[in-house]
Design an enzyme around this catalytic site. Structure first.
Site, mmCIF file in Angstrom:
data_model
loop_
_atom_site.group_PDB
_atom_site.id
_atom_site.type_symbol
_atom_site.label_atom_id
_atom_site.label_comp_id
_atom_site.label_asym_id
_atom_site.label_seq_id
_atom_site.Cartn_x
_atom_site.Cartn_y
_atom_site.Cartn_z
ATOM 1 N N ARG A 135 -12.228 13.337 8.375
ATOM 2 C CA ARG A 135 -13.294 13.979 7.912
ATOM 3 C C ARG A 135 -14.881 13.578 8.285
ATOM 4 N NH1 ARG A 135 -11.810 10.407 4.213
ATOM 5 N NH2 ARG A 135 -13.657 8.990 3.398
ATOM 6 N N GLU A 138 1.337 -5.183 4.246
ATOM 7 C CA GLU A 138 0.325 -5.892 5.399
ATOM 8 C C GLU A 138 0.031 -7.260 4.944
ATOM 9 O OE1 GLU A 138 -2.355 -2.294 6.934
ATOM 10 O OE2 GLU A 138 -3.157 -3.610 5.601
ATOM 11 N N LYS A 139 -0.278 -8.161 5.829
ATOM 12 C CA LYS A 139 -0.845 -9.362 5.184
ATOM 13 C C LYS A 139 -2.255 -9.168 4.522
ATOM 14 C CE LYS A 139 -1.585 -13.767 5.497
ATOM 15 N NZ LYS A 139 -0.572 -14.759 4.873
ATOM 16 N N LYS A 196 -18.065 3.124 -2.261
ATOM 17 C CA LYS A 196 -19.062 2.363 -1.494
ATOM 18 C C LYS A 196 -20.515 2.826 -1.970
ATOM 19 C CE LYS A 196 -16.563 3.221 2.926
ATOM 20 N NZ LYS A 196 -16.144 4.253 3.824
ATOM 21 N N GLU A 225 -11.298 3.060 10.365
ATOM 22 C CA GLU A 225 -11.567 1.869 9.466
ATOM 23 C C GLU A 225 -10.995 0.573 9.923
ATOM 24 O OE1 GLU A 225 -12.118 4.455 5.192
ATOM 25 O OE2 GLU A 225 -11.007 2.438 5.428
ATOM 26 N N GLY A 261 -8.026 4.869 0.453
ATOM 27 C CA GLY A 261 -9.162 4.569 -0.351
ATOM 28 C C GLY A 261 -9.001 3.588 -1.286
ATOM 29 N N GLY A 262 -8.039 2.864 -1.301
ATOM 30 C CA GLY A 262 -7.912 1.849 -2.311
ATOM 31 C C GLY A 262 -6.877 2.075 -3.206
ATOM 32 N N LYS A 267 0.824 -1.285 0.010
ATOM 33 C CA LYS A 267 0.116 0.037 0.116
ATOM 34 C C LYS A 267 0.860 1.264 -0.078
ATOM 35 C CE LYS A 267 -3.991 -2.083 2.417
ATOM 36 N NZ LYS A 267 -4.617 -2.003 3.478
#
Ligand code: MV4
Length: 453
Positions: free
Chosen positions: A293, A200-201, A237, A275, A164-165, A158
């Protein structure tokens, strides 16, 4: 309390902030681009200032234009909404220098949470369960190989300054790592100006669960429970709900306390969201990032807690104490939000344009936050969210039933919207049984497998 707030945003969230200000007796200043001259946020604010052309970089993202508008109108605070400049530590700093209150946490907290690998480390130190991964950004390929071997494949790379991906890469074997690392670093550099990445895993098809908090400048922090936002497509989303169907009261209390303690440890004073990803095979939750935010989906939390998050966010920004304690927070019932986008329900192609026929649903347990109306034009320059349809019921089943009839009673003609897609999702057996994960939409949109001969 503030006398006048400038809202550095547009669309439904600008209107949402105007609602809070009006109820609090605070004057409002709208800013608008040339594409939004006839928008409702301009009509309903007490004053409005044109800040530039349609292009966001020259209007809603243009800090000098926004600060000038605040100075000219004598606004004593700026509410940034979500998106645009809402997580800009730079705007928060400029506001400080200009003696205008930025409605959000301080610039150092925004900056900390914006650097995902630093945020991860800070949260781990504060006792929050994080995913196994690198300690901060990876230093070299050797470092990355060592960490990945330790974690076990698959791993995910990442961008430290992404979120946010954006700028993520899944790596399933040691052979892929070197190439993936270089590509991820190059993409991070190009997209965010900083090439740092961390590991990350990788969790397959986790659930996305997030915790809403509110903190004041006197060290008080409360949590308002969780939202489940697993139904998404390409990191957008589509449906959010509160509470999550898979979090028990005990788990909620423990998760909430963990987040509240961590927020206190970093001096968090505003609305915020932490999150988590849930490993569906164990039910374990792991922190991934924090948003500084107000979020799009804050309304479902308002429906189940009865707390007006925006008014509270404004109250704490002005230096007042939270108006309630953790013990006062009572959650009841179930709320669902469907994001109505101006896009084709099956191709997802944007569908801006002029709305002709228009009728919004109401009745028991329905809330609609929107900026559109009959004869409004949805400009092509901004994100496609045109309305948030929320339902509330005693339980999830009632919330779903109310949402379905409200979607059936929604009339928006002249543009395509995601209303038909939402109706199909709500009729889905897996959705109804709350068998959802971040892989739900892929399965939902996949062509049906032909029956065996
Ligand atoms: C992950 C993950 C699996 N494992 N991290 C995507 C958005 C960003 N906030 C984090 N994301 C993910 N991080 C690990 N270690 C899967 C995702 C992910 C995802 C997360 C939340 C909601 C939707 C998602 C869709 C695809 C991937």
């Amino acid at each position: 309390m503030f006398k006048k707030i400038l809202i550095a945003n547009r669309g439904e969230i600008a209107l949402r902030v105007i609602c809070a200000c009006r109820e609090m007796g605070i004057k409002t200043v709208a800013v608008f681009s040339e594409a939004d001259e006839h928008s409702l946020h301009v009509r309903f604010a007490d004053e409005a200032v044109c800040i530039g052309p349609a292009r966001s970089s020259e209007s809603y993202l243009h800090v000098p234009a926004i600060i000038s508008a605040a100075e000219i109108t004598g606004a004593d605070a700026i509410h940034p909404g979500y998106g645009f400049l809402s997580e800009s530590a730079y705007l928060a700093e400029v506001c400080e220098a200009c003696h205008i209150k930025f409605i959000g946490p301080g610039p150092s907290v925004i900056r900390l949470m914006g650097e995902k690998s630093r945020a991860r480390r800070a949260m781990k130190k504060a006792g929050v369960s994080t995913l196994p991964g690198s300690d901060g950004a990876v230093e070299s390929e050797e470092d990355a190989q060592k960490v990945a071997l330790d974690l076990g494949y698959p791993v995910i790379i990442k961008a430290s300054n992404g979120g946010g991906g954006r700028g993520m890469r899944i790596v399933r074997s040691p052979e892929e790592l070197s190439q993936a690392l270089r590509t991820a670093q190059r993409e991070a550099q190009a997209a965010f100006g900083i090439g740092d990445v961390y590991l990350e895993k990788y969790l397959e098809a986790p659930r996305h669960i997030e915790v809403q908090i509110l903190g004041d400048e006197h060290g008080n922090v409360v949590h308002l429970g969780e939202r489940e936002c697993s139904v998404q497509r390409r990191h957008q989303k589509l449906i959010e709900e509160a509470p999550s169907a898979v979090i028990s009261d005990e788990q909620r209390a423990a998760l909430g306390k963990m987040v509240v303690d961590a927020a206190k440890a970093v001096g968090y004073a505003s609305a915020g969201t932490f999150e988590f990803l849930m490993d569906t095979s164990t039910g374990q939750l792991y922190f991934i990032e924090a948003n500084t935010r107000l979020q799009v989906e804050h309304g479902v939390t308002e429906l189940v807690t009865g707390i007006d998050i925006v008014k509270e966010q404004i109250r704490v920004a002005s230096g007042e104490r939270l108006s309630f304690t953790q013990d006062d927070v009572q959650m009841s019932g179930h709320a669902i939000e469907c994001r109505i986008n101006a896009e084709h329900p099956t191709t997802f192609a944007p569908s801006p344009g002029r709305i002709d026929a228009f009728c919004l649903p109401g009745g028991p347990g329905i809330r609609v936050d929107t900026f559109i109306h009959a004869e409004a034009t949805v400009p092509p320059n901004y994100d496609s969210l045109v309305a948030k349809l929320m339902s509330f019921g005693r339980d999830r089943e009632e919330a779903i039933a109310r949402m379905r009839r409200a979607l059936e009673m929604t009339v928006i003609e002249g543009i395509h919207t995601s209303v038909p897609m939402h109706l199909r999702i709500l009729a889905d057996e897996d959705f109804q049984q709350a068998r959802i994960s971040t892989a739900f939409m892929e399965r939902f949109l996949a062509p049906p497998t032909p029956p065996k001969a």
